[in-house]
Design a protein around this motif. Structure first.
Motif, mmCIF file in Angstrom:
data_model
loop_
_atom_site.group_PDB
_atom_site.id
_atom_site.type_symbol
_atom_site.label_atom_id
_atom_site.label_comp_id
_atom_site.label_asym_id
_atom_site.label_seq_id
_atom_site.Cartn_x
_atom_site.Cartn_y
_atom_site.Cartn_z
ATOM 1 N N GLN A 1 0.303 -1.678 -0.110
ATOM 2 C CA GLN A 1 0.062 0.418 -0.069
ATOM 3 C C GLN A 1 1.104 1.195 0.018
ATOM 4 O O GLN A 1 0.280 2.833 0.255
ATOM 5 C CB GLN A 1 -1.118 -0.043 1.081
ATOM 6 N N GLY A 2 2.063 1.049 -0.566
ATOM 7 C CA GLY A 2 3.372 2.481 -0.280
ATOM 8 C C GLY A 2 3.526 2.923 1.302
ATOM 9 O O GLY A 2 4.252 4.001 0.714
ATOM 10 N N PHE A 3 3.875 1.684 1.969
ATOM 11 C CA PHE A 3 4.106 2.613 2.947
ATOM 12 C C PHE A 3 5.664 2.258 3.096
ATOM 13 O O PHE A 3 6.183 0.836 3.794
ATOM 14 C CB PHE A 3 3.962 2.001 4.019
ATOM 15 N N LEU A 4 6.686 2.425 1.999
ATOM 16 C CA LEU A 4 8.270 2.078 2.408
ATOM 17 C C LEU A 4 8.511 1.886 3.642
ATOM 18 O O LEU A 4 9.671 1.049 3.302
ATOM 19 C CB LEU A 4 8.729 3.405 0.816
ATOM 20 N N ALA A 5 8.295 2.672 3.850
ATOM 21 C CA ALA A 5 9.640 3.273 5.691
ATOM 22 C C ALA A 5 9.068 2.656 6.775
ATOM 23 O O ALA A 5 8.557 2.424 7.987
ATOM 24 C CB ALA A 5 9.392 4.618 5.800
ATOM 25 N N VAL A 6 7.818 1.494 6.347
ATOM 26 C CA VAL A 6 7.212 0.934 8.288
ATOM 27 C C VAL A 6 8.045 -0.101 8.614
ATOM 28 O O VAL A 6 9.123 -0.490 8.398
ATOM 29 C CB VAL A 6 5.714 0.117 7.068
ATOM 30 N N GLU A 7 7.745 0.047 10.044
ATOM 31 C CA GLU A 7 8.276 -1.186 10.946
ATOM 32 C C GLU A 7 7.733 -1.575 11.717
ATOM 33 O O GLU A 7 6.910 -0.938 12.417
ATOM 34 C CB GLU A 7 9.356 0.024 11.591
#
Length: 609
Positions: A94-100
């Protein structure tokens, strides 16, 4: 937006199926976890609760549905690690490229036998597609190329969708004559925005050279003139590369029936000239089929006679693609048939064929039927052709039949048209495609030498119409298995139909389990159903079921009543490709066969002309 109830029901069913599939998958995962923990030497703590923290893009219920861990299940570190990866992948899509994503496990109220599972998510900012820039496209405009993209500004980044867009871009270049074009992702850049980040994409295009077909090389041909192959490509010298035309070459050459194999054409560049390389393998184009027998006389005073079949076919005469065939058959002491056909392809170097044939049949000792036909065919495409047909037919009673017991002396001149649509991948052993053929002929029949006593009942001229219909289609069911179904029909409409002009069927090419041309009718139809087990490219074993119907109208002048019947035959057979051609043999039992030992064996070479 309101949807019809039927559509809503379908959507509900689809949702139920998806939920059931998800529950099934989750059940299997839970079961595997139980098995793993049961086999473990030490007992594991039981999960009392699962808490989701930091989520805003997805609800806690959605995230819990992705997890294999669940309350009342034993905690397993491997399963928990997989749950973390599954949640992370969902956010990335869904485009949350920096998710942790991380997880912790704490004892429940100090009870080490029960733990609370805490999933912590740091979503970061969502990244959407920003700008898409093309560099290096000189011959095709950027707007035209980007209109075909599914990846658009504002959409969620998806590597598989972008890969598909690049592939479609290269296909577009190929159709424009650039088969060597390349496209790579040169640069990706993320820009910060007010609500979300933007991912800018730069695609570098190397168009390569525009290819024209300056020459066509043919390899593997020993007897066939290379010009025959070149003209069948339907590509003119200097023509811009067209993948649609290139893809059609193999099928068109295979339908000539003179090659056993044709490779996919290869594009090459040599000394600043580009062209096509076509590799062919010639098959058995000249075939001979002969079965001769001698039947001794029934009495001492009766002489014996020769019976049998002789068929000669040359489908590549002098290597030019011309076709010539000869056929002689003798069924019994008094009945025999002689046929000759010739085809001249590509008349005046145009996609047009002219052919003709002569047929003479001596039926018992009653009459002789002669047919001369001419056909001019135009090949509209590699699958479709139309033709105009001219027929001249005459029926001559034997000199001894002064009472005209079977037929009157007559002649028919008719004109008509023919339509053929053929998409089979191989003419001898198709695994896919269909062949449809139909024609219509209209003519005038003129009687001569009609007895004076019947002159008032027999008009001098009557109209004659003939309809034919053939449809064969092939379907690959399983690996190396093919279902082949054929439907065929013939009808004669005449003011005074006679035996000499009616249709005959029965035997190896129509209704197996019966003699050749055993049945006669003004209206006939039959079906052939085969299930084939492929042994090699053109060799297979099969079981079959044939069914046929004929209708012969009444002939009041001769006291012949109307007759019709339904017949069927079934059995097994085999087709084998040999050095002489394609050999077919089958054993059939007909609906009139009294016993298994009375079955019919059909044997012969299979030629198409």
């Amino acid at each position: 937006m309101f949807l019809p109830a039927r559509v809503d029901l379908q959507a509900k069913n689809l949702y139920t199926f998806s939920m059931n599939a998800a529950r099934t998958k989750r059940f299997l995962t839970i079961l595997s976890v139980h098995i793993i923990l049961w086999c473990s030497p030490a007992p594991a703590a039981t999960i009392r609760s699962i808490e989701i923290r930091g989520n805003t893009a997805f609800t806690a219920r959605e995230i819990l549905g992705w997890l294999s861990s669940a309350p009342r299940l034993p905690y397993n570190q491997t399963v928990a690690a997989n749950d973390v990866l599954r949640v992370r992948d969902a956010y990335l899509r869904q485009g949350f490229l920096a998710v942790e994503v991380g997880h912790t496990v704490v004892p429940s109220d100090g009870d080490t036998a029960h733990v609370d599972f805490i999933l912590t998510i740091t979503e970061g900012r969502q990244t959407l597609i920003g700008t898409i820039t093309l560099r290096g496209n000189n011959h095709l405009p950027t707007d035209e190329l980007l209109r075909q993209f599914d990846v658009r500004p504002g959409s969620v980044p998806d590597a598989s969708v972008l890969e598909r867009d690049v592939e479609n871009l290269l296909i577009r270049y190929e159709r424009a004559g650039y088969p060597f074009a390349q496209c790579t992702v040169e640069h990706l850049a993320v820009r910060a925005g007010e609500e979300h980040d933007s991912l800018d994409i730069l695609l570098a295009i190397d168009e390569g050279r525009r290819v024209t077909i300056d020459e066509i090389r043919v390899e593997g041909n020993k007897e066939t003139d290379p010009a025959v192959v070149v003209r069948e490509t339907r590509i003119a010298e200097g023509e811009v590369f067209n993948p649609t035309k290139i893809d059609a070459i193999k099928g068109r050459l295979m339908r000539l029936n003179i090659f056993s194999d044709v490779s996919e054409p290869e594009v090459y560049v040599r000394n600043e000239r580009s062209g096509l390389l076509i590799k062919v393998q010639e098959g058995s184009t000249n075939t001979f089929d002969g079965v001769i027998g001698y039947i001794p006389g029934g009495t001492a005073d009766e002489s014996g006679y020769v019976t049998g079949l002789v068929s000669v076919s040359m489908r590549n005469l002098f290597g030019t693609g011309r076709k010539l065939s000869f056929r002689w058959a003798r069924e019994d002491r008094f009945s025999q048939e002689l046929a000759v056909r010739y085809l001249e392809p590509w008349v005046f170097q145009l996609p047009a064929n002219i052919g003709g044939g002569f047929l003479q049949r001596q039926q018992d000792s009653s009459y002789v039927r002669r047919v001369l036909d001419l056909k001019a065919e135009v090949m509209i495409s590699e699958e479709l052709s139309v033709a105009g047909v001219f027929n001249s037919e005459s029926v001559i009673p034997s000199a001894s039949d002064t009472l005209f017991r079977r037929v009157f002396q007559s002649s028919i001149v008719s004109f008509g048209s023919e339509l053929v649509y053929d998409t089979r991948d191989d003419p001898y052993s198709p695994t896919s495609g269909a062949r449809y053929r139909t024609d219509y002929q209209y003519g005038r029949k003129r009687f001569s030498k009609v007895p004076a006593s019947l002159a008032a009942q027999i008009p001098a001229r009557v109209s004659v119409q003939r309809f034919t219909f053939d449809l064969d289609f092939y379907l690959s069911t399983f690996r190396r298995q093919v279902l082949a179904v054929g439907v065929h029909g013939r009808e004669l409409q005449s003011g005074h139909p006679e035996e000499g002009e009616m249709f005959r069927f029965g035997g190896s090419r129509s209704l197996r389990g019966f003699r050749e041309n055993q049945f006669l009718g003004a209206r006939i139809g039959w079906t052939n159903t085969e299930y084939r087990f492929l042994l090699a490219r053109r060799s297979y074993f099969f079981g079959f079921l044939d069914a046929g119907y004929y209708l012969r109208p009444a002939d009041d002048l001769r006291g012949i009543p109307k007759s019709d019947a339904f017949k069927y035959g079934y059995g097994i057979g085999m087709q084998v490709e040999t050095g002489l051609g394609v050999l077919g043999v089958s054993f059939a039992l007909g609906s009139d066969t009294p016993s298994f030992s009375s079955g019919t064996v059909h044997f012969g070479l299979i030629n198409e002309f």
